[in-house]
Design a protein around this motif. Structure first.
Motif, PDB file in Angstrom:
ATOM      1  N   VAL A  27      32.615  41.223  23.094  1.00  0.00           N
ATOM      2  CA  VAL A  27      33.521  42.110  23.737  1.00  0.00           C
ATOM      3  C   VAL A  27      32.490  42.532  25.006  1.00  0.00           C
ATOM      4  N   ILE A  28      31.042  42.630  24.862  1.00  0.00           N
ATOM      5  CA  ILE A  28      30.158  42.987  25.933  1.00  0.00           C
ATOM      6  C   ILE A  28      30.208  41.898  26.934  1.00  0.00           C
ATOM      7  N   ALA A  29      30.019  40.740  26.595  1.00  0.00           N
ATOM      8  CA  ALA A  29      30.127  39.372  27.241  1.00  0.00           C
ATOM      9  C   ALA A  29      31.513  39.557  28.126  1.00  0.00           C
ATOM     10  N   MET A  30      32.491  39.792  27.422  1.00  0.00           N
ATOM     11  CA  MET A  30      33.992  39.834  28.175  1.00  0.00           C
ATOM     12  C   MET A  30      33.805  40.760  29.291  1.00  0.00           C
ATOM     13  N   ILE A  31      33.162  42.041  29.125  1.00  0.00           N
ATOM     14  CA  ILE A  31      33.008  42.959  30.302  1.00  0.00           C
ATOM     15  C   ILE A  31      32.099  42.539  31.306  1.00  0.00           C
ATOM     16  N   GLU A  32      30.980  41.824  30.845  1.00  0.00           N
ATOM     17  CA  GLU A  32      30.004  41.368  31.868  1.00  0.00           C
ATOM     18  C   GLU A  32      30.822  40.224  32.852  1.00  0.00           C
ATOM     19  N   ILE A  38      42.581  44.970  29.855  1.00  0.00           N
ATOM     20  CA  ILE A  38      43.735  44.899  28.527  1.00  0.00           C
ATOM     21  C   ILE A  38      43.135  44.125  27.282  1.00  0.00           C
ATOM     22  N   GLU A  39      42.535  42.945  27.803  1.00  0.00           N
ATOM     23  CA  GLU A  39      42.156  42.171  26.804  1.00  0.00           C
ATOM     24  C   GLU A  39      40.796  42.844  26.053  1.00  0.00           C
ATOM     25  N   ILE A  40      40.045  43.438  26.780  1.00  0.00           N
ATOM     26  CA  ILE A  40      38.833  44.251  26.397  1.00  0.00           C
ATOM     27  C   ILE A  40      39.037  45.298  25.435  1.00  0.00           C
ATOM     28  N   ALA A  41      40.237  45.977  25.757  1.00  0.00           N
ATOM     29  CA  ALA A  41      40.595  47.047  25.046  1.00  0.00           C
ATOM     30  C   ALA A  41      41.149  46.595  23.825  1.00  0.00           C
ATOM     31  N   GLN A  42      41.794  45.644  23.751  1.00  0.00           N
ATOM     32  CA  GLN A  42      42.353  45.057  22.595  1.00  0.00           C
ATOM     33  C   GLN A  42      41.250  44.314  21.529  1.00  0.00           C
ATOM     34  N   GLN A  43      40.087  43.951  22.158  1.00  0.00           N
ATOM     35  CA  GLN A  43      39.028  43.395  21.268  1.00  0.00           C
ATOM     36  C   GLN A  43      38.272  44.651  20.828  1.00  0.00           C
ATOM     37  N   LEU A  44      37.945  45.745  21.623  1.00  0.00           N
ATOM     38  CA  LEU A  44      37.486  46.887  21.288  1.00  0.00           C
ATOM     39  C   LEU A  44      38.174  47.411  19.940  1.00  0.00           C
ATOM     40  N   ALA A  46      39.780  46.001  17.669  1.00  0.00           N
ATOM     41  CA  ALA A  46      39.435  45.063  16.735  1.00  0.00           C
ATOM     42  C   ALA A  46      38.259  45.515  16.063  1.00  0.00           C
ATOM     43  N   VAL A  47      37.119  45.693  17.002  1.00  0.00           N
ATOM     44  CA  VAL A  47      35.652  45.920  16.795  1.00  0.00           C
ATOM     45  C   VAL A  47      35.786  47.335  15.911  1.00  0.00           C
ATOM     46  N   GLU A  48      36.375  48.391  16.584  1.00  0.00           N
ATOM     47  CA  GLU A  48      36.565  49.662  15.860  1.00  0.00           C
ATOM     48  C   GLU A  48      37.228  49.784  14.684  1.00  0.00           C
ATOM     49  N   LYS A  49      38.461  49.068  14.282  1.00  0.00           N
ATOM     50  CA  LYS A  49      38.932  48.926  13.002  1.00  0.00           C
ATOM     51  C   LYS A  49      37.946  48.178  12.192  1.00  0.00           C
ATOM     52  N   ALA A  50      36.961  47.274  12.703  1.00  0.00           N
ATOM     53  CA  ALA A  50      36.246  46.583  11.368  1.00  0.00           C
ATOM     54  C   ALA A  50      35.009  47.605  10.793  1.00  0.00           C
ATOM     55  N   VAL A  51      34.634  48.568  12.041  1.00  0.00           N
ATOM     56  CA  VAL A  51      33.673  49.355  11.587  1.00  0.00           C
ATOM     57  C   VAL A  51      34.284  50.482  10.697  1.00  0.00           C
ATOM     58  N   VAL A  52      35.393  50.863  11.100  1.00  0.00           N
ATOM     59  CA  VAL A  52      36.207  52.136  10.164  1.00  0.00           C
ATOM     60  C   VAL A  52      36.396  51.420   8.930  1.00  0.00           C
ATOM     61  N   ASN A  53      36.855  50.149   8.736  1.00  0.00           N
ATOM     62  CA  ASN A  53      37.130  49.689   7.403  1.00  0.00           C
ATOM     63  C   ASN A  53      35.795  49.491   6.444  1.00  0.00           C
ATOM     64  N   ALA A  54      34.955  49.130   7.447  1.00  0.00           N
ATOM     65  CA  ALA A  54      33.275  48.992   6.804  1.00  0.00           C
ATOM     66  C   ALA A  54      32.915  50.422   6.240  1.00  0.00           C
ATOM     67  N   LYS A  55      33.141  51.506   6.833  1.00  0.00           N
ATOM     68  CA  LYS A  55      32.819  52.671   6.450  1.00  0.00           C
ATOM     69  C   LYS A  55      33.702  53.063   5.412  1.00  0.00           C
ATOM     70  N   ARG A  56      34.665  52.789   5.319  1.00  0.00           N
ATOM     71  CA  ARG A  56      35.776  53.299   4.296  1.00  0.00           C
ATOM     72  C   ARG A  56      35.308  52.561   3.026  1.00  0.00           C
ATOM     73  N   ALA A  57      35.004  51.337   3.213  1.00  0.00           N
ATOM     74  CA  ALA A  57      34.525  50.502   1.887  1.00  0.00           C
ATOM     75  C   ALA A  57      33.388  51.119   1.077  1.00  0.00           C
TER      76      ALA A  57
END
Length: 86
Positions: A27-32, A38-44, A46-57
């Motif tokens: 995502v950082i590379a996409m920004i750079e 819209i593509e960046i927001a979509q990927q962010l 996905a990253v946010e959900k991955a971290v939230v799911n890891a925290k929940r686990a």
């Protein structure tokens, strides 16, 4: 001071977070590279959900393995249920 402990689920959690880390770097590379917001927001998202799911686990694993035995299975199930809202 808390003692060092490792659960059997920790290696899978580390693998999940490493994937999220790689995704975040992409995502950082996409920004750079000037990709559309819209593509960046979509990927962010996905990253946010991955971290939230890891925290929940991690929290669910802690509740399963680290709560004292005086808590009933019903108590642990209720805690797992409410932890979804973290």
């Amino acid at each position: 001071m808390t003692k060092h402990h490792v659960h059997s689920t920790h290696p899978a959690l580390v693998a999940r977070l490493k994937r999220a880390d790689g995704h975040l770097r992409a995502v950082i590379a996409m920004i750079e590279a000037g990709k559309p917001c819209i593509e960046i927001a979509q990927q962010l998202h996905a990253v946010e959900k991955a971290v939230v799911n890891a925290k929940r686990a991690l929290i669910h694993d802690h509740m399963e393995h680290c709560l004292d035995t005086e808590h009933s299975e019903a108590d642990r199930a209720e805690l797992r249920s409410i932890a979804r809202y973290l």
